[in-house]
Design an enzyme around this catalytic site. Structure first.
Site, short mmCIF file in Angstrom:
data_model
loop_
_atom_site.label_atom_id
_atom_site.label_comp_id
_atom_site.label_asym_id
_atom_site.label_seq_id
_atom_site.Cartn_x
_atom_site.Cartn_y
_atom_site.Cartn_z
N GLN A 35 0.80 -1.21 0.00
CA GLN A 35 0.00 0.00 0.00
C GLN A 35 0.84 1.27 0.00
OE1 GLN A 35 -2.67 -1.85 3.25
NE2 GLN A 35 -4.05 -0.45 2.19
N GLU B 231 -5.22 -9.75 9.12
CA GLU B 231 -6.64 -9.99 8.79
C GLU B 231 -6.88 -11.25 7.95
OE1 GLU B 231 -8.10 -5.34 9.09
OE2 GLU B 231 -8.17 -6.31 7.13
N GLU C 226 -5.02 -1.72 14.14
CA GLU C 226 -5.56 -0.77 13.16
C GLU C 226 -6.88 -0.23 13.66
OE1 GLU C 226 -6.11 -2.08 9.09
OE2 GLU C 226 -4.15 -3.04 9.04
N GLU D 91 -5.59 1.91 -1.23
CA GLU D 91 -6.54 1.17 -0.40
C GLU D 91 -7.19 0.02 -1.20
OE1 GLU D 91 -7.27 1.07 2.74
OE2 GLU D 91 -6.09 2.74 3.48
#
Length: 469
Positions: free
Chosen positions: A17, A165, A373, A424
């Site tokens: 990212q 995640e 996060e 993103e």
């Protein structure tokens, strides 16, 4: 509203990212390089992370941002294919090692603790070509990569996140096919990937435990995404059950095997088995762990890392058509309360994070918790004055303070997403989560603080909010 002494204040980024340099200095392609280069509007305006924030060449600029905020911790991820271009230790890219060594050393020189994520969605393409997370071979590949990183950087890195995640990755990449490799496997792929992700995490934790912990004295966990689910009708038993299922299928799916007993939640197993049977499958679409695997998985985390953005109301919705898919298995409908403020996909529900933390405390034996996060997108990308967004951060810190003081939650760290505006994923550069604005039209990629960055720096300086509860 002073937070406990020694509370950690951080910000997070991820390699694909922010880094750019997608093929620089011997880096191999990742699945996101392949996926974004294929076009087809799967990413907003066919944007890519080829350059992103340019952090591969502009690390010093990132460091200035980190120092300006006064962060105590900085969480970043390693690009697997920058270090090991084909995903294996057959060829090791020294330029990649040099880059991350410089980041780690610069952070420590400036009194900032690195939190390093081994894998944040950017699988080496060479491993995806062999089946990626749908193949059991990935477990061995990940373990070897993890050992390589522990051995290369673990003398200085003491806080590791193995996988970012995994619950989002499994569903979005391998069930829905929205993330690379971009092939849907409704109702099967997500569960197969999840199964391998859990085993890969556990294997790498054991590798750390047996080979590195004694000397390096670090900690290893994984970063689980979780929203809060509230019953749409608090008087409805079916809505209450649906809300419990929502949390079980999102958070507990990964947390229960790893923190409690090596196996999936009962409601997850029974729900998927019931649906599979109704749909004519000979056995459940959810793979089973052997007793040996359960023993191997149980207890493989040294702290609880959670990533929270938003909450939803949940209503029971029967899967009458017997459609096959992860979302259909859970049998629920999710939607926001009309009164909640909205910034893109993030509905602002600060009290949801307090409820989530309390749930983790009560369900998982009061673990040490890191929020790795949390954040809000900037509503007006043209403006550096994001006072409204800062208000949401402020409300969140109030809820965290209540969680610590009133609920006695053992929260030790907060990391904002993100240090910088960045790529993103499928939304490209259309949504901005940074504390620092990045001008993606300017080749120099200048970083300029939003109001939020200046306010967050004050919070860090004061170790909390000025006002009282």
């Amino acid at each position: 509203m002073a937070f406990p002494a020694g509370f950690g204040w951080g910000a997070s980024t991820a390699a694909y990212q922010v880094e750019g340099g997608w093929d620089a200095d011997g880096k191999g392609p990742s699945v996101w390089d392949t996926f974004t280069h294929q076009g087809g509007e799967r990413v907003f305006q066919n944007q890519t992370g080829d350059v992103a924030c340019g952090s591969y060449t502009l690390w010093e600029e990132d460091l200035k941002c980190i120092k300006q905020l006064g962060l105590t911790h900085y969480r970043f991820s390693l690009s697997w294919s920058r270090l090991l271009p084909d995903g294996t230790t057959g060829f090791i890219n020294q330029k990649g090692i040099d880059y991350y060594n410089k980041i780690i050393d610069d952070l420590l020189t400036n009194g900032v603790i690195p939190i390093v994520t081994l894998y944040h969605f950017d699988l080496p393409q060479a491993l995806e070509d062999k089946g990626g997370w749908l193949s059991e071979a990935i477990i061995e590949s990940f373990d070897k990569y993890a050992r390589f990183c522990f051995s290369t950087f673990g003398d200085r890195v003491k806080q590791w996140i193995t996988i970012n995640e995994p619950n989002i990755l499994a569903i979005v990449a391998y069930d829905l096919g929205v993330f690379p490799p971009g092939v849907p496997h409704f109702g099967t792929g997500g569960y197969q990937a999840a199964h391998n992700l859990i085993k890969a995490h556990a294997r790498s934790w054991h590798s750390y435990d047996s080979l590195f912990r004694k000397e390096q004295k670090g900690m290893v966990s994984l970063g689980i995404f979780a929203g809060w689910a509230e019953p749409a009708d608090t008087n409805s038993v079916s809505d209450q059950e649906a809300a419990k299922r929502a949390i079980a299928f999102c958070l507990d799916f990964f947390a229960k095997p790893i923190f409690i007993d090596g196996d999936y939640p009962e409601v997850v197993k029974s729900q998927i088995a019931f649906m599979s049977k109704k749909q004519g499958y000979p056995s459940s679409r959810l793979p089973e762990f052997t007793e040996e695997e359960k023993r191997m998985i149980k207890g493989t985390a040294d702290f609880f890392a959670v990533q929270y953005y938003t909450s939803r109301l949940v209503k029971y919705q029967e899967n009458k058509k017997e459609e096959v898919g992860f979302l259909q298995d859970v049998e629920l409908q999710v939607f926001p309360d009309p009164s909640w403020k909205r910034l893109d996909w993030v509905y602002v529900v600060p009290w949801g994070i307090r409820k989530l933390l309390k749930y983790i405390k009560d369900t998982y034996n009061n673990p040490v918790i890191y929020i790795t996060e949390n954040g809000f997108p900037q509503g007006d990308p043209a403006s550096l004055d994001d006072t409204q967004r800062w208000e949401y951060f402020r409300q969140t810190f109030q809820e965290l303070f209540k969680a610590i003081q009133l609920d006695k939650v053992n929260l030790k760290l907060y990391c904002a997403w993100s240090l910088l505006d960045n790529f993103e994923w499928t939304q490209g550069y259309s949504i901005r989560f940074g504390l620092f604005h990045v001008d993606f039209e300017d080749p120099a990629r200048p970083r300029v603080p939003y109001t939020s960055a200046k306010e967050y720096a004050k919070i860090i300086r004061n170790n909390g909010l000025k006002e009282s509860l």
